[in-house]
Design a protein around this motif. Structure first.
Motif, PDB file in Angstrom:
ATOM      1  N   ALA A 187       7.888 -55.596  19.706  1.00 29.51           N
ATOM      2  CA  ALA A 187       7.007 -55.629  18.772  1.00 29.51           C
ATOM      3  C   ALA A 187       6.756 -57.354  18.693  1.00 29.51           C
ATOM      4  CB  ALA A 187       7.571 -55.484  17.428  1.00 29.51           C
ATOM      5  N   ALA A 188       7.705 -58.296  18.976  1.00 32.22           N
ATOM      6  CA  ALA A 188       7.616 -59.718  19.161  1.00 32.22           C
ATOM      7  C   ALA A 188       6.519 -59.918  20.189  1.00 32.22           C
ATOM      8  CB  ALA A 188       8.947 -60.422  19.373  1.00 32.22           C
ATOM      9  N   ARG A 189       6.501 -59.054  21.379  1.00 35.38           N
ATOM     10  CA  ARG A 189       5.701 -59.353  22.535  1.00 35.38           C
ATOM     11  C   ARG A 189       4.177 -58.741  22.365  1.00 35.38           C
ATOM     12  NH1 ARG A 189       8.713 -60.567  27.340  1.00 35.38           N
ATOM     13  NH2 ARG A 189       7.045 -59.598  28.571  1.00 35.38           N
ATOM     14  N   GLY A 190       4.205 -58.441  20.936  1.00 34.20           N
ATOM     15  CA  GLY A 190       3.027 -57.884  20.717  1.00 34.20           C
ATOM     16  C   GLY A 190       2.472 -56.596  20.790  1.00 34.20           C
ATOM     17  N   ALA A 191       3.367 -55.632  21.343  1.00 34.17           N
ATOM     18  CA  ALA A 191       3.205 -54.478  21.441  1.00 34.17           C
ATOM     19  C   ALA A 191       3.255 -53.572  19.998  1.00 34.17           C
ATOM     20  CB  ALA A 191       4.131 -53.608  22.303  1.00 34.17           C
ATOM     21  N   THR A 192       2.510 -52.260  19.957  1.00 31.12           N
ATOM     22  CA  THR A 192       2.734 -51.342  18.902  1.00 31.12           C
ATOM     23  C   THR A 192       3.771 -50.662  19.455  1.00 31.12           C
ATOM     24  OG1 THR A 192       0.088 -51.181  18.530  1.00 31.12           O
ATOM     25  CG2 THR A 192       1.564 -49.317  17.820  1.00 31.12           C
ATOM     26  N   VAL A 193       4.640 -50.452  18.556  1.00 32.96           N
ATOM     27  CA  VAL A 193       6.003 -49.538  18.794  1.00 32.96           C
ATOM     28  C   VAL A 193       6.145 -48.346  17.996  1.00 32.96           C
ATOM     29  CG1 VAL A 193       8.448 -49.739  19.049  1.00 32.96           C
ATOM     30  CG2 VAL A 193       7.104 -51.868  19.383  1.00 32.96           C
ATOM     31  N   LEU A 194       6.522 -47.233  18.840  1.00 28.79           N
ATOM     32  CA  LEU A 194       6.788 -46.106  18.176  1.00 28.79           C
ATOM     33  C   LEU A 194       8.514 -45.744  18.325  1.00 28.79           C
ATOM     34  CD1 LEU A 194       4.060 -43.578  19.464  1.00 28.79           C
ATOM     35  CD2 LEU A 194       4.186 -44.846  17.443  1.00 28.79           C
ATOM     36  N   ALA A 195       9.127 -45.920  17.429  1.00 26.30           N
ATOM     37  CA  ALA A 195      10.689 -45.851  17.089  1.00 26.30           C
ATOM     38  C   ALA A 195      11.112 -44.249  17.187  1.00 26.30           C
ATOM     39  CB  ALA A 195      11.308 -46.667  16.342  1.00 26.30           C
ATOM     40  N   ALA A 196      11.456 -43.646  17.903  1.00 29.25           N
ATOM     41  CA  ALA A 196      11.852 -42.343  17.962  1.00 29.25           C
ATOM     42  C   ALA A 196      13.327 -41.968  17.889  1.00 29.25           C
ATOM     43  CB  ALA A 196      11.173 -41.512  19.314  1.00 29.25           C
ATOM     44  N   ASP A 197      13.687 -41.079  17.002  1.00 25.11           N
ATOM     45  CA  ASP A 197      15.004 -40.689  17.034  1.00 25.11           C
ATOM     46  C   ASP A 197      15.054 -39.265  16.134  1.00 25.11           C
ATOM     47  OD1 ASP A 197      18.148 -40.982  16.524  1.00 25.11           O
ATOM     48  OD2 ASP A 197      17.655 -42.941  17.207  1.00 25.11           O
ATOM     49  N   VAL A 198      16.325 -38.788  15.804  1.00 26.76           N
ATOM     50  CA  VAL A 198      16.602 -37.759  15.107  1.00 26.76           C
ATOM     51  C   VAL A 198      17.458 -37.976  13.691  1.00 26.76           C
ATOM     52  CG1 VAL A 198      16.199 -36.210  17.253  1.00 26.76           C
ATOM     53  CG2 VAL A 198      18.551 -36.955  16.359  1.00 26.76           C
ATOM     54  N   ARG A 199      17.282 -37.039  12.767  1.00 29.54           N
ATOM     55  CA  ARG A 199      17.864 -37.224  11.560  1.00 29.54           C
ATOM     56  C   ARG A 199      17.505 -38.288  10.699  1.00 29.54           C
ATOM     57  NH1 ARG A 199      22.951 -36.501  14.324  1.00 29.54           N
ATOM     58  NH2 ARG A 199      23.705 -38.504  13.621  1.00 29.54           N
ATOM     59  N   ASP A 200      17.092 -37.995   9.409  1.00 32.73           N
ATOM     60  CA  ASP A 200      16.755 -38.794   8.465  1.00 32.73           C
ATOM     61  C   ASP A 200      17.261 -40.203   8.326  1.00 32.73           C
ATOM     62  OD1 ASP A 200      14.736 -36.909   8.067  1.00 32.73           O
ATOM     63  OD2 ASP A 200      15.592 -36.052   6.078  1.00 32.73           O
ATOM     64  N   GLU A 201      18.865 -40.140   8.320  1.00 28.85           N
ATOM     65  CA  GLU A 201      19.360 -41.442   8.147  1.00 28.85           C
ATOM     66  C   GLU A 201      19.380 -42.191   9.153  1.00 28.85           C
ATOM     67  OE1 GLU A 201      22.602 -38.529   9.802  1.00 28.85           O
ATOM     68  OE2 GLU A 201      20.740 -38.259   8.402  1.00 28.85           O
TER      69      GLU A 201
END
Length: 347
Positions: A187-201
């Motif tokens: 994100a600091a380099r200007g990219a749009t970031v999609l952060a994928a993981d599992v479970r709500d917490e």
């Protein structure tokens, strides 16, 4: 001194009393102030890096920072009191890769701290003087431990893939220590970031420590591929996918959503897993799949500066003493941890 000891590969850790080590020639002894308790170490404990029976019993732990406490013969570039962070790889310093500054590609590779040497789940440890890297005076030891791998590895990835402001970057396993710092750096380099993981917490944790340029996405949903495409500006999918988990179905879904000319980067070293799209798809998408191998020494030093300057925030979710380390590793095996747990041997 007290130390956490692995009696044999794959066995349970135990806290024991050990003799404080003396540095050999060309080594320094470090009073450990902070060490990451991580999935990479868990992989090493299970024999995932080296399972030579001659290497155990072993004190694990490689992602650490502390103060030089003693120096061995022939050490001229460190003095007692120096603040240092550890470089993970044991490299020769003589091959072409080392000489050009790409020590992570050393062709006479000697192994890993905490695997082929005693590590830093202890009050004191020794390491080659060349592996003790300077850290800024104003940087906490916990943040310096994160710099040693948790930020240095993402920095290497960003520079290897040349992430910039035209990219949409998907981070698989974004709640982990590599993932959560990679989301910040991309994100600091200007990219749009999609952060994928599992479970709500885990997804909530990512949201709590990242900014508006980062959007979370649940990788466990059956419409993961479609949601990846719809989350990008023109519906063309992410241009860079970084996999920190090694879950093949998730990686296949990300490949299906990958943009034209996209790059898939793997960090995982699972021996029993493979990912092999049909050759035609590489041509149709003009896409690439690559590995990323740790970081250079200079990238570790620069990672520490990024944290010192406040351009990246160190994400520490817990701090524990030596007695708690075996339980933390049990939680890692059960998938019940995220972010970065820091060992402070003085606790």
């Amino acid at each position: 001194m007290k130390a956490v000891v692995l009696p044999d590969w794959g066995e349970e850790l135990a806290v024991e009393s050990r003799e404080r080590p003396d540095p050999a020639p060309d080594e320094v002894r470090v009073e450990v102030r902070a060490c990451g308790v991580t999935r990479t170490v868990e992989n090493a404990i299970q024999g995932g890096l080296d399972d030579d029976p001659g290497l155990v019993p072993r004190v694990p732990g490689h992602e650490f920072a502390g103060v030089v406490d003693a120096v061995g013969e022939d050490v001229t570039d460190h003095t007692v009191g120096d603040r240092v962070a550890a470089y993970f790889y044991l490299t020769c310093g003589r091959c072409d890769a080392c000489r050009r500054g790409d020590a992570n590609q050393c062709t006479d590779f000697g192994g890993w701290l905490g695997v082929n040497t005693q590590g830093a789940y202890a009050e004191y440890t020794t390491l080659p003087a060349a592996n003790a890297l300077p850290i800024p005076d104003d940087l906490s030891f916990g943040a310096a431990a994160i710099a040693a791998d948790g930020v240095a590895t993402p920095l290497h990835i960003c520079e290897r893939t040349d992430i910039g402001d035209e990219d949409t970057v998907l981070v698989i396993g974004a709640a982990g220590r590599i993932g959560v710092h990679l989301t910040q750096l991309a994100a600091a380099r200007g990219a749009t970031v999609l952060a994928a993981d599992v479970r709500d917490e885990r997804l909530a944790h990512v949201e709590s420590v990242t900014g508006p340029a980062v959007s979370t996405i649940d990788a466990s949903r059956p419409d993961f591929t479609a949601r990846l495409r719809s989350a990008t500006r023109y519906g063309d999918g992410p241009s860079v996918v970084v996999d920190t988990v090694g879950d093949v179905p998730t990686l296949e879904a990300a490949w299906d959503a990958l943009a034209m000319g996209g790059q898939v980067v793997s960090l995982t070293t699972h021996h029993d897993r493979s990912f092999a799209p049909p050759l035609k798809e590489f041509v149709v998408k003009e896409a690439s799949v690559m590995g990323s191998r740790y970081a250079t020494r200079q990238q570790v030093i620069r990672a520490a500066r990024l944290l010192s300057d406040g351009r990246i925030d160190p994400v520490i979710t817990d701090e524990v003493g030596l007695s708690a380390v075996p339980a933390v590793h049990a939680d890692i095996r059960d998938g019940d941890t995220f972010g970065m747990t820091i060992l402070d041997p003085a606790r």
